[in-house]
Design an enzyme around this catalytic site. Structure first.
Site, PDB file in Angstrom:
ATOM      1  CG  ASP A 187      -2.194  17.085 -22.155  1.00 57.38           C
ATOM      2  OD1 ASP A 187      -1.799  15.940 -21.868  1.00 57.38           O
ATOM      3  OD2 ASP A 187      -3.340  17.319 -22.575  1.00 57.38           O
ATOM      4  CG  PHE A 190      -7.285  15.595 -24.975  1.00 60.40           C
ATOM      5  CD1 PHE A 190      -7.371  15.045 -26.247  1.00 60.40           C
ATOM      6  CD2 PHE A 190      -7.769  14.867 -23.907  1.00 60.40           C
ATOM      7  CE1 PHE A 190      -7.931  13.791 -26.438  1.00 60.40           C
ATOM      8  CE2 PHE A 190      -8.324  13.611 -24.091  1.00 60.40           C
ATOM      9  CZ  PHE A 190      -8.405  13.078 -25.362  1.00 60.40           C
ATOM     10  CG  ASP A 191     -11.905  15.717 -26.394  1.00 58.15           C
ATOM     11  OD1 ASP A 191     -10.940  16.148 -27.039  1.00 58.15           O
ATOM     12  OD2 ASP A 191     -12.632  14.803 -26.782  1.00 58.15           O
ATOM     13  CE1 TYR A 246      -4.182   1.838   0.642  1.00 55.95           C
ATOM     14  CE2 TYR A 246      -2.602   3.379   1.571  1.00 55.95           C
ATOM     15  CZ  TYR A 246      -3.873   3.114   1.084  1.00 55.95           C
ATOM     16  OH  TYR A 246      -4.804   4.107   1.029  1.00 55.95           O
ATOM     17  CG  HIS A 270     -18.335  11.511 -29.328  1.00 59.35           C
ATOM     18  ND1 HIS A 270     -18.358  12.519 -28.378  1.00 59.35           N
ATOM     19  CD2 HIS A 270     -17.236  10.778 -29.070  1.00 59.35           C
ATOM     20  CE1 HIS A 270     -17.299  12.373 -27.598  1.00 59.35           C
ATOM     21  NE2 HIS A 270     -16.605  11.336 -27.993  1.00 59.35           N
TER      22      HIS A 270
HETATM   23  C1  LIG Z   1      -5.655  10.930 -23.911  1.00 56.19           C
HETATM   24  C2  LIG Z   1      -5.278  12.295 -23.582  1.00 56.19           C
HETATM   25  C3  LIG Z   1      -5.607  12.862 -22.339  1.00 56.19           C
HETATM   26  C4  LIG Z   1      -6.454  12.148 -21.317  1.00 56.19           C
HETATM   27  O1  LIG Z   1      -5.879  10.953 -20.920  1.00 56.19           O
HETATM   28  P1  LIG Z   1      -6.737   9.653 -20.524  1.00 56.19           P
HETATM   29  O2  LIG Z   1      -5.677   8.663 -20.171  1.00 56.19           O
HETATM   30  O3  LIG Z   1      -7.539   9.246 -21.720  1.00 56.19           O
HETATM   31  O4  LIG Z   1      -7.571  10.006 -19.373  1.00 56.19           O
HETATM   32  C5  LIG Z   1      -5.179  14.136 -22.090  1.00 56.19           C
HETATM   33  N1  LIG Z   1      -4.479  14.837 -22.993  1.00 56.19           N
HETATM   34  C6  LIG Z   1      -4.145  14.323 -24.187  1.00 56.19           C
HETATM   35  C7  LIG Z   1      -3.356  15.151 -25.165  1.00 56.19           C
HETATM   36  C8  LIG Z   1      -4.536  13.048 -24.535  1.00 56.19           C
HETATM   37  O5  LIG Z   1      -4.228  12.559 -25.744  1.00 56.19           O
END
Ligand SMILES: *Cc1c(COP(=O)(O)O)cnc(C)c1O
Length: 457
Positions: A214, A124-125, A72, A449
């Site tokens: 990111d 990113f979304d 842990y 989607h």
């Molecule tokens: C996939 C992605 C995320 C989110 O990551 P997950 O592992 O899907 O939660 C964030 N930023 C970018 C650029 C990504 O391609």
């Protein structure tokens, strides 16, 4: 004679895949309401819906899994992961999370507040979701060239530093940090140059703001810097990786991409205040600090995956395959976002299905046609994904309407790419006969989607 290119791995384990008949596929599409997310994976022959968590681990990664320490607190697997990340990036503080969006959730819980503005290149979304969900604004400062799919420039994911500086001037106090996505996923897996990262750093220093990367596809970004940017040809991917991250204060990572694991993510930073601020949220949302949502065995596999995927041969094999598919499409005259990105080909559906009105969703129609043609599952990145305008509730037809073919890492061979290209060519050849698309029968108010139900017109 010069020896031809070949993969930097050989295959030790295989997973059977199955072809289907057109009749079966017609039936399955209908049962899935013409939404490929509703298909069962065993109905798919070649699955290009995403490159996220779909890669094939190496024998060394599987071996590392057996040595996972599931303690842990203080697990050796955590220190394996942390030491690898620190060696690759220079970041001293590491917080594991169960995937990329969880890293965003933990770090942004500390950093982002109501009324903030977070400038960056095509967030990113989920990143945007975590910013907007906190009543802050994700301000897109990507270069305008990224919107022109046919323009061929080497670093189409770059930040427009004039837009960024304007934002820093106008909104100074409201900006908690600058975010740079490497590679720029939303712009088509397009890379960001080292020169651009340096310029962003200079602006950040001038306005005293931290910089977050990111980093889901940082290794692919490093590959493009090595192969496209002057002065980097003789540097190793690991050297370039180190140099990139020397220009940032921290990173969020979806390890499902360039970590080549099926699940995982992390935050890494050199700023003690970010680490201290995020720590509590990790415990609250993910788990204790030395596992944060990951198994010991998964942290071990990720440590090896990061090390392997920052080697040139592994990346060359990967990008070569994406470029191979792009060359085939060039041969057939099929238009896509140029140049080919790191992880996917984005076919420009508005230039293929010119007879399908935009109100009938050309990219979704192309996605359906490709599945019906050969059982290949791509993904619409277009008008359905764009959702409705939150105020007018009208469909948003302002952006690009693309069919994304995302290529999993180390999963398919170039023969599979031949099938994908040929199937797409068959659809392309009869494009003039495709005059009707789909209409929405049911949709969710947000992120429609995934669950939308469609009718064929
Ligand atoms: C996939 C992605 C995320 C989110 O990551 P997950 O592992 O899907 O939660 C964030 N930023 C970018 C650029 C990504 O391609």
């Amino acid at each position: 004679m010069e020896l031809p290119f070949a993969e930097s791995w050989k295959i030790k384990m295989v997973e059977p895949i199955r072809k289907s008949t057109r009749e079966e596929r017609e039936q399955w599409m209908k049962e899935s309401f013409y939404n490929v997310f509703q298909l069962r994976s065993d109905q798919v022959y070649i699955d290009l819906i995403t490159d996220s968590g779909t890669g094939a681990m190496s024998d060394r990664q599987w071996a590392a899994m057996m040595l996972g320490d599931e303690s842990y607190a203080g697990a050796s697997s955590f220190f394996n992961l942390k030491n690898t990340i620190t060696r690759l990036t220079g970041f001293e503080y590491v917080i594991p999370t169960h995937q990329g969006r969880a890293a965003e959730n933990v770090l942004f819980s500390y950093l982002v507040h109501e009324g903030d503005i977070v400038p960056g290149n095509s967030h990113f979304d989920t990143t945007k979701g975590h910013i907007e969900g906190r009543k802050a604004i994700a301000l897109d400062c990507t270069i305008d060239e990224a919107k022109n799919t046919q323009l061929e420039i080497p670093f189409k994911g770059n930040v427009d530093c004039r837009k960024l500086e304007k934002a820093l001037k106008d909104f100074g106090d409201k900006i908690p940090f600058i975010i740079v996505t490497i590679t720029n996923n939303t712009a088509g897996g397009q890379p960001v140059s080292m020169a651009n990262l340096m310029e962003v750093r200079e602006l950040a220093d001038k306005y005293k703001k931290p910089v977050l990367f990111d980093s889901a596809r940082f290794a692919e970004n490093a590959y493009f810097i090595k192969t496209r940017e002057i002065g980097y040809a003789d540097k190793t991917i690991k050297e370039i990786t180190h140099e990139m991250f020397s220009l940032a204060d921290g990173m969020t990572m979806s390890a499902k991409k360039d970590g080549i694991v099926n699940m995982g993510g992390f935050i890494a930073t050199r700023l003690q205040d970010w680490y201290d601020g995020a720590k509590g949220y990790c415990v609250q949302y993910e788990g204790y600090l030395t596992y944060g949502g990951m198994n010991g065995r998964d942290m071990n596999a990720l440590a090896v995956g990061l090390d392997e995927n920052t080697e040139f041969d592994v990346l060359q094999t990967r990008i070569h395959q994406v470029e191979y598919l792009a060359q085939k499409l060039d041969e057939y005259g099929i238009p896509y976002q140029r140049p080919a990105g790191g992880h996917a080909i984005f076919v420009d559906a508005s230039k293929v299905l010119t007879h399908v009105p935009k109100e009938e969703f050309p990219a979704q129609t192309l996605t359906i046609e490709l599945f019906l043609e050969a059982g290949i599952r791509g993904c619409e990145i277009g008008y359905i994904l764009a959702d409705r305008d939150p105020v007018t509730r009208e469909n948003r037809f302002g952006g690009l309407d693309l069919l994304r073919l995302a290529i999993p890492r180390r999963v398919y061979t170039d023969n599979h790419m031949n099938v994908v290209a040929a199937a797409l060519k068959n659809v392309f050849d009869r494009r003039e006969s495709i005059t009707r698309g789909v209409k929405i029968a049911w949709e969710a108010p947000l992120m429609r989607h995934f669950t939308v139900k469609l009718e064929k017109l």
